[in-house]
Design an enzyme around this catalytic site. Structure first.
Site, PDB file in Angstrom:
ATOM      1  N   GLU A  67     -35.832   0.804 -25.833  1.00 23.78           N
ATOM      2  CA  GLU A  67     -35.004   0.669 -24.628  1.00 23.78           C
ATOM      3  C   GLU A  67     -35.713  -0.280 -23.671  1.00 23.78           C
ATOM      4  OE1 GLU A  67     -33.306   4.118 -22.784  1.00 23.78           O
ATOM      5  OE2 GLU A  67     -32.719   2.976 -21.006  1.00 23.78           O
ATOM      6  N   GLU A  92     -40.659  -0.631 -19.183  1.00 26.31           N
ATOM      7  CA  GLU A  92     -40.270  -0.595 -17.770  1.00 26.31           C
ATOM      8  C   GLU A  92     -41.481  -0.974 -16.919  1.00 26.31           C
ATOM      9  OE1 GLU A  92     -37.269  -0.047 -15.904  1.00 26.31           O
ATOM     10  OE2 GLU A  92     -38.780  -0.785 -14.500  1.00 26.31           O
ATOM     11  N   ASP A 119     -43.114  -6.444 -19.055  1.00 28.61           N
ATOM     12  CA  ASP A 119     -41.918  -7.164 -19.447  1.00 28.61           C
ATOM     13  C   ASP A 119     -41.662  -6.981 -20.949  1.00 28.61           C
ATOM     14  OD1 ASP A 119     -40.126  -9.292 -20.203  1.00 28.61           O
ATOM     15  OD2 ASP A 119     -40.656 -10.293 -18.330  1.00 28.61           O
ATOM     16  N   ASP A 141     -30.600  -5.514 -14.316  1.00 24.11           N
ATOM     17  CA  ASP A 141     -30.425  -6.031 -12.944  1.00 24.11           C
ATOM     18  C   ASP A 141     -29.429  -7.185 -12.974  1.00 24.11           C
ATOM     19  OD1 ASP A 141     -32.823  -4.635 -11.436  1.00 24.11           O
ATOM     20  OD2 ASP A 141     -33.611  -5.373 -13.333  1.00 24.11           O
ATOM     21  N   LYS A 145     -26.389 -13.257  -7.156  1.00 24.44           N
ATOM     22  CA  LYS A 145     -26.258 -14.563  -6.488  1.00 24.44           C
ATOM     23  C   LYS A 145     -26.419 -15.680  -7.518  1.00 24.44           C
ATOM     24  CE  LYS A 145     -27.954 -13.080  -2.033  1.00 24.44           C
ATOM     25  NZ  LYS A 145     -29.177 -12.805  -1.288  1.00 24.44           N
ATOM     26  N   ASP A 177     -21.931  -2.793 -15.233  1.00 22.83           N
ATOM     27  CA  ASP A 177     -20.758  -2.534 -14.379  1.00 22.83           C
ATOM     28  C   ASP A 177     -20.435  -3.786 -13.568  1.00 22.83           C
ATOM     29  OD1 ASP A 177     -23.074  -2.519 -12.869  1.00 22.83           O
ATOM     30  OD2 ASP A 177     -22.291  -1.102 -11.404  1.00 22.83           O
ATOM     31  N   ARG A 216     -28.812   7.010 -15.523  1.00 21.52           N
ATOM     32  CA  ARG A 216     -28.779   7.384 -14.109  1.00 21.52           C
ATOM     33  C   ARG A 216     -27.966   6.352 -13.310  1.00 21.52           C
ATOM     34  NH1 ARG A 216     -31.422   9.724  -9.728  1.00 21.52           N
ATOM     35  NH2 ARG A 216     -32.393   8.242  -8.326  1.00 21.52           N
ATOM     36  N   TYR A 217     -28.215   5.086 -13.611  1.00 20.72           N
ATOM     37  CA  TYR A 217     -27.490   4.021 -12.910  1.00 20.72           C
ATOM     38  C   TYR A 217     -25.993   4.143 -13.186  1.00 20.72           C
ATOM     39  CZ  TYR A 217     -26.185  -0.630 -11.327  1.00 20.72           C
ATOM     40  OH  TYR A 217     -25.587  -1.668 -10.663  1.00 20.72           O
TER      41      TYR A 217
HETATM   42  C1  LIG Z   1     -30.640  -1.676 -12.693  1.00 23.38           C
HETATM   43  S1  LIG Z   1     -32.000  -0.897 -13.433  1.00 23.38           S
HETATM   44  C2  LIG Z   1     -31.230   0.147 -14.661  1.00 23.38           C
HETATM   45  C3  LIG Z   1     -32.152   1.226 -15.155  1.00 23.38           C
HETATM   46  C4  LIG Z   1     -31.592   2.093 -16.289  1.00 23.38           C
HETATM   47  N1  LIG Z   1     -31.353   1.302 -17.485  1.00 23.38           N
HETATM   48  C5  LIG Z   1     -30.324   2.819 -15.889  1.00 23.38           C
HETATM   49  O1  LIG Z   1     -29.236   2.428 -16.375  1.00 23.38           O
HETATM   50  O2  LIG Z   1     -30.407   3.781 -15.111  1.00 23.38           O
HETATM   51  C6  LIG Z   1     -32.701  -2.190 -14.457  1.00 23.38           C
HETATM   52  C7  LIG Z   1     -34.140  -1.901 -14.882  1.00 23.38           C
HETATM   53  O3  LIG Z   1     -34.581  -2.906 -15.792  1.00 23.38           O
HETATM   54  C8  LIG Z   1     -35.960  -3.164 -15.557  1.00 23.38           C
HETATM   55  N2  LIG Z   1     -36.254  -4.493 -16.123  1.00 23.38           N
HETATM   56  C9  LIG Z   1     -35.793  -5.683 -15.689  1.00 23.38           C
HETATM   57  N3  LIG Z   1     -36.304  -6.687 -16.421  1.00 23.38           N
HETATM   58  C10 LIG Z   1     -37.084  -6.111 -17.367  1.00 23.38           C
HETATM   59  C11 LIG Z   1     -37.888  -6.631 -18.429  1.00 23.38           C
HETATM   60  N4  LIG Z   1     -37.975  -7.959 -18.644  1.00 23.38           N
HETATM   61  N5  LIG Z   1     -38.564  -5.763 -19.212  1.00 23.38           N
HETATM   62  C12 LIG Z   1     -38.470  -4.435 -18.978  1.00 23.38           C
HETATM   63  N6  LIG Z   1     -37.725  -3.881 -17.994  1.00 23.38           N
HETATM   64  C13 LIG Z   1     -37.048  -4.715 -17.193  1.00 23.38           C
HETATM   65  C14 LIG Z   1     -36.084  -3.060 -14.045  1.00 23.38           C
HETATM   66  O4  LIG Z   1     -37.406  -2.821 -13.604  1.00 23.38           O
HETATM   67  C15 LIG Z   1     -35.132  -1.909 -13.721  1.00 23.38           C
HETATM   68  O5  LIG Z   1     -35.807  -0.680 -13.691  1.00 23.38           O
END
Ligand SMILES: C[S@@+](CC[C@H](N)C(=O)[O-])C[C@H]1O[C@@H](n2cnc3c(N)ncnc32)[C@H](O)[C@@H]1O
Length: 237
Positions: A67, A92, A119, A141, A145, A177, A216-217
């Protein structure tokens, strides 16, 4: 989506795709789980450019799933609980999210998750070919923009890493979403050969698959009345 859409993806850059690595000062319980729980499940990259060994990661389990961006780890922990015969790689970079997952690993006594606190692209580049059976990228994320779109995680470069590491017949699951990001994902996926979209009709992307675990999101966004899109791709053989 049009075949002559302008090229707008940043390939093969490694721009930062996440917001923060650190929240406010860690609370006492967070310090405790980093000290007591992380060492047993902490996945670190080997020195140099060496690849990780799939058999070592899999630790006798029947498959390896990953994941990317697990947030607070609710989905990852639920998957790990549902599938004790699978080993999971969770990526994460945000420390407060990792702390939440570590607390769940402790309370639920989960022993089939490796935690990579960086990453995901760094980890993917060190995995052996065809080592993954399934990958989840759930509600990445959106970087809404236009000038930030290049930070979106789903890019041809990421897809090249996934095409190498997901074995033929394996699955890539994504959800968002954010309508523009969904369109973006569809365009990026359409631009490469390695994955086939499994949807046969709208119900396949408007409704989650039967074995879906809400994140959760997702719960937050649905509570606000937004409807996610669910995309499933099969790695071609
Ligand atoms: C909007 S949150 C969604 C979290 C979770 N998947 C949920 O649906 O509840 C996106 C997550 O992706 C992580 N993220 C973004 N780029 C990433 C990367 N290159 N490698 C690992 N995690 C990453 C961010 O730190 C953030 O916690």
């Amino acid at each position: 989506m049009t075949a002559d859409a302008p090229v707008r993806f940043s390939d093969p850059t490694m721009l930062r795709s996440f917001g923060r690595r650190h929240g406010r000062v860690l609370r006492d319980w967070e310090e405790v789980v980093f000290r007591d729980v992380l060492p047993a499940c902490h996945l670190k990259l080997p020195p140099g450019e060496a690849l990780l060994q799939a058999a070592t990661l899999q630790a006798g389990k029947r498959d390896l799933w990953m994941e990317i961006g697990f947030g607070g780890g609710e989905h990852l922990a639920a998957q790990a609980k549902q599938h004790p015969d699978i080993c999971f790689l969770g990526c994460e970079p945000f420390d407060k999210g990792v702390a939440k997952l570590l607390r769940t690993i402790q309370t639920e006594c989960l022993n089939n998750i490796h935690v990579f606190m960086d990453d995901a692209r760094l980890l993917l580049s060190r995995l052996p070919d065809a080592s993954l059976g399934r990958v989840f990228i759930l509600f990445p994320d959106p970087w809404p923009k236009a000038r930030h779109n290049k930070r979106r995680l789903v890019q041809p470069y990421l897809l090249s890493l996934l095409a190498r590491t997901i074995r033929p017949g394996g699955e890539l699951r994504m959800a968002s979403d954010h309508a523009d990001y969904v369109q973006w994902m569809l365009e990026v996926m359409q631009s490469q050969e390695a994955f086939e979209w499994t949807a046969r009709g709208p119900e396949d992307f408007l409704m989650p698959p039967g074995d879906w675990v809400p994140t959760r999101y997702q719960e937050k966004t649905e509570a606000q009345g937004r409807k996610p899109t669910f995309l499933r791709y099969c790695r071609r053989g």
